[in-house]
Design a protein around this motif. Structure first.
Motif, PDB file in Angstrom:
ATOM      1  N   ARG A   7       0.874  -1.177   0.000  1.00  0.00           N
ATOM      2  CA  ARG A   7       0.000   0.000   0.000  1.00  0.00           C
ATOM      3  C   ARG A   7       0.911   1.227   0.000  1.00  0.00           C
ATOM      4  O   ARG A   7       0.988   1.963   1.001  1.00  0.00           O
ATOM      5  CB  ARG A   7      -0.877  -0.054   1.266  1.00  0.00           C
ATOM      6  CG  ARG A   7      -2.019   0.880   1.242  1.00  0.00           C
ATOM      7  CD  ARG A   7      -2.808   0.828   2.548  1.00  0.00           C
ATOM      8  NE  ARG A   7      -3.683   1.967   2.604  1.00  0.00           N
ATOM      9  CZ  ARG A   7      -4.805   2.060   1.933  1.00  0.00           C
ATOM     10  NH1 ARG A   7      -5.211   1.062   1.187  1.00  0.00           N
ATOM     11  NH2 ARG A   7      -5.524   3.153   2.014  1.00  0.00           N
ATOM     12  N   CYS A   8       1.622   1.406  -1.098  1.00  0.00           N
ATOM     13  CA  CYS A   8       2.660   2.450  -1.155  1.00  0.00           C
ATOM     14  C   CYS A   8       2.033   3.846  -1.039  1.00  0.00           C
ATOM     15  O   CYS A   8       0.967   4.106  -1.610  1.00  0.00           O
ATOM     16  CB  CYS A   8       3.431   2.361  -2.460  1.00  0.00           C
ATOM     17  SG  CYS A   8       4.146   0.737  -2.723  1.00  0.00           S
ATOM     18  N   THR A  61      18.039   2.805   0.589  1.00  0.00           N
ATOM     19  CA  THR A  61      18.135   2.364   1.986  1.00  0.00           C
ATOM     20  C   THR A  61      16.782   1.817   2.441  1.00  0.00           C
ATOM     21  O   THR A  61      15.728   2.267   1.988  1.00  0.00           O
ATOM     22  CB  THR A  61      18.518   3.515   2.939  1.00  0.00           C
ATOM     23  OG1 THR A  61      17.452   4.462   2.938  1.00  0.00           O
ATOM     24  CG2 THR A  61      19.825   4.183   2.530  1.00  0.00           C
ATOM     25  N   GLU A  62      16.880   0.853   3.349  1.00  0.00           N
ATOM     26  CA  GLU A  62      15.659   0.211   3.857  1.00  0.00           C
ATOM     27  C   GLU A  62      14.739   1.245   4.506  1.00  0.00           C
ATOM     28  O   GLU A  62      13.523   1.248   4.270  1.00  0.00           O
ATOM     29  CB  GLU A  62      16.062  -0.864   4.873  1.00  0.00           C
ATOM     30  CG  GLU A  62      14.887  -1.616   5.441  1.00  0.00           C
ATOM     31  CD  GLU A  62      15.322  -2.820   6.249  1.00  0.00           C
ATOM     32  OE1 GLU A  62      16.529  -2.966   6.543  1.00  0.00           O
ATOM     33  OE2 GLU A  62      14.442  -3.626   6.592  1.00  0.00           O
ATOM     34  N   GLU A  63      15.334   2.137   5.269  1.00  0.00           N
ATOM     35  CA  GLU A  63      14.518   3.116   5.996  1.00  0.00           C
ATOM     36  C   GLU A  63      13.710   3.991   5.023  1.00  0.00           C
ATOM     37  O   GLU A  63      12.500   4.158   5.169  1.00  0.00           O
ATOM     38  CB  GLU A  63      15.447   3.989   6.845  1.00  0.00           C
ATOM     39  CG  GLU A  63      14.708   4.884   7.785  1.00  0.00           C
ATOM     40  CD  GLU A  63      15.652   5.878   8.451  1.00  0.00           C
ATOM     41  OE1 GLU A  63      16.881   5.762   8.284  1.00  0.00           O
ATOM     42  OE2 GLU A  63      15.116   6.793   9.097  1.00  0.00           O
ATOM     43  N   ASP A  64      14.397   4.533   3.998  1.00  0.00           N
ATOM     44  CA  ASP A  64      13.712   5.440   3.062  1.00  0.00           C
ATOM     45  C   ASP A  64      12.705   4.691   2.201  1.00  0.00           C
ATOM     46  O   ASP A  64      11.612   5.186   1.936  1.00  0.00           O
ATOM     47  CB  ASP A  64      14.736   6.133   2.150  1.00  0.00           C
ATOM     48  CG  ASP A  64      15.539   7.166   2.912  1.00  0.00           C
ATOM     49  OD1 ASP A  64      15.136   7.500   4.044  1.00  0.00           O
ATOM     50  OD2 ASP A  64      16.568   7.614   2.388  1.00  0.00           O
ATOM     51  N   ASN A  65      13.082   3.505   1.747  1.00  0.00           N
ATOM     52  CA  ASN A  65      12.170   2.736   0.893  1.00  0.00           C
ATOM     53  C   ASN A  65      10.918   2.317   1.663  1.00  0.00           C
ATOM     54  O   ASN A  65       9.792   2.498   1.192  1.00  0.00           O
ATOM     55  CB  ASN A  65      12.880   1.490   0.352  1.00  0.00           C
ATOM     56  CG  ASN A  65      11.982   0.670  -0.551  1.00  0.00           C
ATOM     57  OD1 ASN A  65      11.803   0.981  -1.719  1.00  0.00           O
ATOM     58  ND2 ASN A  65      11.351  -0.364  -0.006  1.00  0.00           N
ATOM     59  N   ASP A  66      11.130   1.759   2.846  1.00  0.00           N
ATOM     60  CA  ASP A  66       9.992   1.201   3.581  1.00  0.00           C
ATOM     61  C   ASP A  66       9.064   2.285   4.121  1.00  0.00           C
ATOM     62  O   ASP A  66       7.892   2.009   4.392  1.00  0.00           O
ATOM     63  CB  ASP A  66      10.490   0.289   4.707  1.00  0.00           C
ATOM     64  CG  ASP A  66      11.024  -1.030   4.174  1.00  0.00           C
ATOM     65  OD1 ASP A  66      11.113  -1.166   2.930  1.00  0.00           O
ATOM     66  OD2 ASP A  66      11.352  -1.921   4.969  1.00  0.00           O
ATOM     67  N   GLU A 118      13.657  -5.437   1.738  1.00  0.00           N
ATOM     68  CA  GLU A 118      14.379  -6.720   1.715  1.00  0.00           C
ATOM     69  C   GLU A 118      13.685  -7.728   0.806  1.00  0.00           C
ATOM     70  O   GLU A 118      14.339  -8.485   0.098  1.00  0.00           O
ATOM     71  CB  GLU A 118      14.521  -7.286   3.138  1.00  0.00           C
ATOM     72  CG  GLU A 118      15.582  -6.585   3.967  1.00  0.00           C
ATOM     73  CD  GLU A 118      16.990  -6.675   3.361  1.00  0.00           C
ATOM     74  OE1 GLU A 118      17.261  -7.587   2.576  1.00  0.00           O
ATOM     75  OE2 GLU A 118      17.822  -5.781   3.657  1.00  0.00           O
ATOM     76  N   ARG A 119      12.377  -7.719   0.809  1.00  0.00           N
ATOM     77  CA  ARG A 119      11.655  -8.697  -0.017  1.00  0.00           C
ATOM     78  C   ARG A 119      11.823  -8.386  -1.509  1.00  0.00           C
ATOM     79  O   ARG A 119      11.976  -9.295  -2.337  1.00  0.00           O
ATOM     80  CB  ARG A 119      10.176  -8.734   0.370  1.00  0.00           C
ATOM     81  CG  ARG A 119       9.969  -9.393   1.728  1.00  0.00           C
ATOM     82  CD  ARG A 119       8.524  -9.335   2.151  1.00  0.00           C
ATOM     83  NE  ARG A 119       7.648 -10.159   1.325  1.00  0.00           N
ATOM     84  CZ  ARG A 119       6.323 -10.105   1.364  1.00  0.00           C
ATOM     85  NH1 ARG A 119       5.729  -9.233   2.176  1.00  0.00           N
ATOM     86  NH2 ARG A 119       5.601 -10.880   0.588  1.00  0.00           N
ATOM     87  N   ALA A 120      11.816  -7.106  -1.867  1.00  0.00           N
ATOM     88  CA  ALA A 120      12.008  -6.746  -3.281  1.00  0.00           C
ATOM     89  C   ALA A 120      13.424  -7.091  -3.737  1.00  0.00           C
ATOM     90  O   ALA A 120      13.626  -7.613  -4.840  1.00  0.00           O
ATOM     91  CB  ALA A 120      11.730  -5.261  -3.486  1.00  0.00           C
ATOM     92  N   LEU A 121      14.409  -6.826  -2.866  1.00  0.00           N
ATOM     93  CA  LEU A 121      15.787  -7.160  -3.235  1.00  0.00           C
ATOM     94  C   LEU A 121      15.982  -8.667  -3.359  1.00  0.00           C
ATOM     95  O   LEU A 121      16.688  -9.144  -4.255  1.00  0.00           O
ATOM     96  CB  LEU A 121      16.759  -6.594  -2.194  1.00  0.00           C
ATOM     97  CG  LEU A 121      17.027  -5.105  -2.295  1.00  0.00           C
ATOM     98  CD1 LEU A 121      17.844  -4.632  -1.110  1.00  0.00           C
ATOM     99  CD2 LEU A 121      17.751  -4.767  -3.602  1.00  0.00           C
ATOM    100  N   ALA A 122      15.327  -9.406  -2.472  1.00  0.00           N
ATOM    101  CA  ALA A 122      15.415 -10.873  -2.563  1.00  0.00           C
ATOM    102  C   ALA A 122      14.800 -11.337  -3.881  1.00  0.00           C
ATOM    103  O   ALA A 122      15.326 -12.237  -4.556  1.00  0.00           O
ATOM    104  CB  ALA A 122      14.704 -11.509  -1.377  1.00  0.00           C
ATOM    105  N   GLY A 123      13.694 -10.713  -4.263  1.00  0.00           N
ATOM    106  CA  GLY A 123      13.052 -11.057  -5.539  1.00  0.00           C
ATOM    107  C   GLY A 123      13.963 -10.754  -6.710  1.00  0.00           C
ATOM    108  O   GLY A 123      14.102 -11.562  -7.645  1.00  0.00           O
TER     109      GLY A 123
END
Ligand code: SF4
Ligand code: SF4
Length: 293
Positions: free
Chosen positions: A26-27, A128-133, A142-147
């Motif tokens: 839900r971006c 960065t995780e903080e800014d993206n999330d 993390e899930r998008a990078l894993a994908g």
């Protein structure tokens, strides 16, 4: 002010809103307000998509783009990709968070069996995780990078798309995203920046468009206007055909019940059109960076 018409030059790309507006994220900037449980636009069935592919073939479409919502929420997305790849090159736009090994392996097998290319574009909005999330929701980084890493391992060259919040063509952001992707085993990072459309949830965040944010007749006469997506693409959904993916949730963007009904010029009356115009062909696959290690 009368809005100038964007001429329709023929259907090159057919976009298919395969999962409707349903998304597992839900971006904050989602311009069509997709999200969990959004049933405003139901998903298309595999049979619906096959019929669209038949129609696309008869009108000379060159490539198919799957979008949503999140395409991989569709239980038959891999099969639909296989059906498509037997007839067209295809691109899937995904948030990447559902791309686990089993799905990617089947997708890779479908791509290997085809003479056509399959591109997968993954959205990630900050290095960065903080800014993206903060924008895309907890855990999405993390899930998008894993994908993306899973795709790369299976032989794909995923394109990572980032919505541009730090100014156009920011070289710092580009390099940061490339470094991040390499650190996750993606040897050939392909990064594409997209502008933010001040619509849907992004309108609530940014205040939307002003009266002056419009395309004028003079602007449309400048070189590059012919690259606007609405001149060569349409979006098929379970609620008919729309002019472009950006206006899928706008009443005025509806063009008809079938592809052929949608083949006509479109008046560029929306603030979003000024964003498209300023940023050129914002939806093409061409990545802004492809460098080998
Ligand atoms: S921006 Fe993409 S991933 Fe995010 S809510 Fe909208 S459709 Fe889903
Ligand atoms: S939003 Fe962009 S692609 Fe859609 S009609 Fe306006 S200019 Fe064309």
């Amino acid at each position: 002010m009368t809005a100038p018409d964007c001429p329709f030059r023929g259907l090159d790309s057919l976009w298919i809103q395969v999962a409707g507006l349903s998304c597992n994220l839900r971006c904050a900037h989602c311009f069509n307000a997709s999200g969990p449980g959004n049933r405003e636009m139901p998903a298309l069935s595999r049979i619906d998509v096959r019929s669209l592919l038949d129609e696309a073939e008869t009108v000379g479409v060159r490539d198919i783009v799957f979008t949503g919502g999140e395409p991989f929420l569709h239980p038959e997305m891999v099969e639909i990709a296989g059906d498509t790849l037997s007839r067209f090159p295809a691109t899937i736009l995904t948030n990447g968070t559902l791309l686990i090994g089993r799905i990617v392996e089947r997708l890779a097998a479908a791509a290997r069996d085809s003479i056509y290319s399959l591109e997968v574009r993954i959205s990630l909005d900050a290095p960065t995780e903080e800014d993206n999330d903060r924008i895309r929701g907890k855990g999405s980084f993390e899930r998008a990078l894993a994908g993306a890493a899973c795709l790369a391992e299976a032989g794909f060259l995923p394109i990572v798309t980032a919505v541009q919040f730090r100014g156009e063509s920011d070289p710092v952001a580009l390099e940061e995203v490339e470094i991040l992707l390499r650190s996750r085993g993606i040897r050939k990072p392909r990064v594409k920046f997209l502008p933010a459309f001040r619509m849907g949830r992004e309108a609530e965040r940014s205040g939307g468009y002003g009266e002056d944010d419009r395309v004028t007749t003079e602007m449309l006469e400048l070189p590059g206007a012919e690259q606007l997506l609405c001149s060569t693409a349409r979006v098929a959904t379970s609620r008919g055909v729309w002019v472009c993916p950006i206006l899928v949730n706008e009443r005025g963007g509806w063009m008809g019940g079938t592809l052929s009904e949608s083949f006509r010029p479109f008046p560029l009356a929306y603030g979003a059109c000024s964003t498209c115009f300023r940023h050129g062909a914002v939806c093409a696959n061409a990545a802004t960076a492809v460098r080998e290690e």
